[in-house]
Design an enzyme around this catalytic site. Structure first.
Site, mmCIF file in Angstrom:
data_model
loop_
_atom_site.group_PDB
_atom_site.id
_atom_site.type_symbol
_atom_site.label_atom_id
_atom_site.label_comp_id
_atom_site.label_asym_id
_atom_site.label_seq_id
_atom_site.Cartn_x
_atom_site.Cartn_y
_atom_site.Cartn_z
ATOM 1 N N ASP A 151 0.718 -0.928 -0.051
ATOM 2 C CA ASP A 151 -0.158 0.120 -0.323
ATOM 3 C C ASP A 151 0.679 1.182 -0.123
ATOM 4 O O ASP A 151 2.350 1.052 0.292
ATOM 5 C CB ASP A 151 -0.486 -0.044 1.360
ATOM 6 C CG ASP A 151 -1.732 -1.180 1.102
ATOM 7 O OD1 ASP A 151 -2.406 -1.475 0.332
ATOM 8 O OD2 ASP A 151 -1.811 -2.236 2.117
ATOM 9 N N ASP A 178 -0.683 3.332 5.418
ATOM 10 C CA ASP A 178 -1.365 1.593 5.920
ATOM 11 C C ASP A 178 -1.454 2.620 7.158
ATOM 12 O O ASP A 178 -0.581 2.485 8.076
ATOM 13 C CB ASP A 178 -0.586 1.010 5.478
ATOM 14 C CG ASP A 178 -1.339 -0.443 6.044
ATOM 15 O OD1 ASP A 178 -2.175 -0.422 6.776
ATOM 16 O OD2 ASP A 178 -0.734 -1.588 5.569
ATOM 17 N N LYS A 235 -4.885 3.132 3.091
ATOM 18 C CA LYS A 235 -5.654 1.810 4.149
ATOM 19 C C LYS A 235 -5.395 2.878 4.827
ATOM 20 O O LYS A 235 -4.997 3.277 5.504
ATOM 21 C CB LYS A 235 -4.838 0.825 3.300
ATOM 22 C CG LYS A 235 -5.440 0.345 4.500
ATOM 23 C CD LYS A 235 -4.531 -1.055 4.464
ATOM 24 C CE LYS A 235 -4.722 -2.048 3.802
ATOM 25 N NZ LYS A 235 -3.959 -2.846 3.747
ATOM 26 N N ALA A 246 -17.420 28.992 -2.389
ATOM 27 C CA ALA A 246 -16.955 27.864 -1.857
ATOM 28 C C ALA A 246 -16.108 26.724 -1.816
ATOM 29 O O ALA A 246 -15.265 27.428 -2.612
ATOM 30 C CB ALA A 246 -18.804 27.388 -1.923
#
Length: 438
Positions: A239, A242, A277, A429
């Site tokens: 990943d 993580d 993750k 915005a």
């Protein structure tokens, strides 16, 4: 009266106190280390030391050590392997600075010191840098090559941290046989403007490529304040970022992850392949889950999800993130107290485009995202959708390069379409996605 005051000021007792006070005031030291230097030298710019270990022996809080450019090659750890599954260090940093006087280990300005651990032959788990002290600042160092020299372990590490209030800035960590930068313990640590890439654990006991993340934070409870900011992870076989098993909240902001989950430089799948993750505790429910925040970040071309809740047990915040060409871009798979699979997350101002857009959204708190607004997306709504060139050189201050990729086009309908989540914005915005444009 004047004479008596002068006498009091210059009395021996006061003079002694003044000398005693000044004896305890120490000017911050500045030292130098260079390839080919000598630890018996003076440690000056003209006569540098030769080793990191000697520099740490000498320095005190507030001191700075400059490392000259060149390669610092390591062939063995600073201790022996007690077993093939033991852990050893190449560089151990166990001396702490203080809140007002950190210890700084910095690259000499304009030069690149490279700490190369690829030649280490220790037959156990290896940490390139093991940072156990606190109030330490590493800056502009390159770290590479930490090996796995047997197949009995999950991973080795480029940088392992268990101290608190440390700063890891402008580091280039790569080709590690395991995670590049790993926060195992400690609070208040900042990983700033750092790259971790091309990490691949070919000899992992759980399968080749299954543990080499770009960045990891598996922090225990009551250790708040760990932040990843302005970081990039790419070509990491597991990943990009993580946070599994982290029991204290972690913030990831203004960061990028791409091409996770492949053997680096190929299309061969390896590990999990998520860009971010954001948590989870092994798949089951626990009652100690904490909220993480991932904001103003980009994930693209990852083998699995761009942004992944990973069976987390509480709703994380995903604000102003951009997912492009992931599978899916946002996967909010959580777990409830009965162990059931539910959507779990608070999502605002996010963009999902390309690949598969979302999964496990039922149950989430989702609003003002492209999928909520029904905004039809096309390449024309972005200044560019190129997925090459993201690893361009950073700016002089270490911040991310200014690139047009995945930034909203002025007439693309993505500007000023968000809602205020407490982040600064221009216009009436916030814009959607990771980039606020003029």
């Amino acid at each position: 009266m004047i004479v008596s005051v002068l006498a009091a000021v210059t009395s021996p007792a006061v003079a002694h106190d003044a000398r005693h006070h000044h004896a305890h005031l120490k000017a911050a030291g500045v030292y130098y280390v260079a390839p080919g230097g000598s630890d018996s030298a003076a440690g000056t710019e003209q006569s540098p030391w030769g080793s990191f270990a000697h520099a740490q022996d000498v320095v005190q809080p507030g001191d700075t050590v400059y490392f000259r450019g060149g390669t610092y090659a390591y062939t063995h750890a600073n201790s022996t392997c007690a077993s093939q599954t033991a852990r050893v260090d190449a560089v151990t940093l166990n001396k702490s600075g203080t809140a007002g006087s950190p210890i700084r280990y910095w690259a000499y300005p304009g030069e690149k010191p490279v700490f190369d651990f690829s030649g280490m032959t220790d037959d156990c788990r290896i940490k390139g840098f093991d940072v156990t002290g606190s109030w330490i600042h590493l800056k502009s160092l390159e770290v590479t090559g930490t090996p796995q020299n047997n197949t009995l372990n999950h991973e080795s590490w480029g940088i392992w941290n268990s101290g608190s209030n440390n700063t890891f800035e402008q580091l280039d960590v790569h080709h590690i046989m395991g995670p590049g930068v790993f926060l195992q313990d400690g609070g208040g640590n900042l990983v700033l403007n750092t790259d971790s890439h091309d990490n691949y654990d070919a000899n992992s006991s759980s399968g080749a490529g299954t543990n080499a993340d770009g960045f990891g934070a598996h922090i225990p409870a009551n250790k708040p304040g760990n932040v990843f900011r302005g970081c990039r992870a790419w070509n990491d076989s597991d990943d990009g970022f993580d946070l599994i098993n982290a029991r204290s909240s972690v913030t990831i902001e203004s960061s990028q992850a791409w091409s996770s989950g492949y053997v680096p430089g190929t299309s061969t799948r390896a590990g999990d392949g998520n860009g971010f993750k954001a948590g989870g505790y092994g798949g089951g429910y626990v009652d100690y889950g904490v909220k993480h925040t991932v904001r103003q970040s980009v994930a693209f071309n990852n083998g699995a999800a761009g942004f992944y809740a990973n069976h987390h047990t509480v709703a994380n915040d995903f604000f102003n993130d951009t997912g492009y060409n992931n599978h899916p871009d946002f996967n909010m798979l959580g777990v409830d107290s009965s162990g059931g699979a539910v959507g779990m997350g608070t999502l605002r101002n996010d963009i999902a485009y390309g690949g598969t857009l979302t999964s496990h959204m039922t149950g989430t708190d989702s609003a003002h995202n492209t999928w909520d607004l029904g905004t039809p997306l096309s390449d024309d709504q972005f200044q560019s959708v190129s997925t090459t060139g993201w690893d361009a050189p950073r700016k002089a201050d270490g911040s991310l390069p200014s690139l047009p990729y995945l930034r909203p086009a002025k007439a693309g309908g993505l500007i000023d379409q968000g809602t205020d989540v407490g982040l600064s914005y221009k216009g009436i915005a916030p814009d959607l996605g990771a980039f606020e444009v003029s």
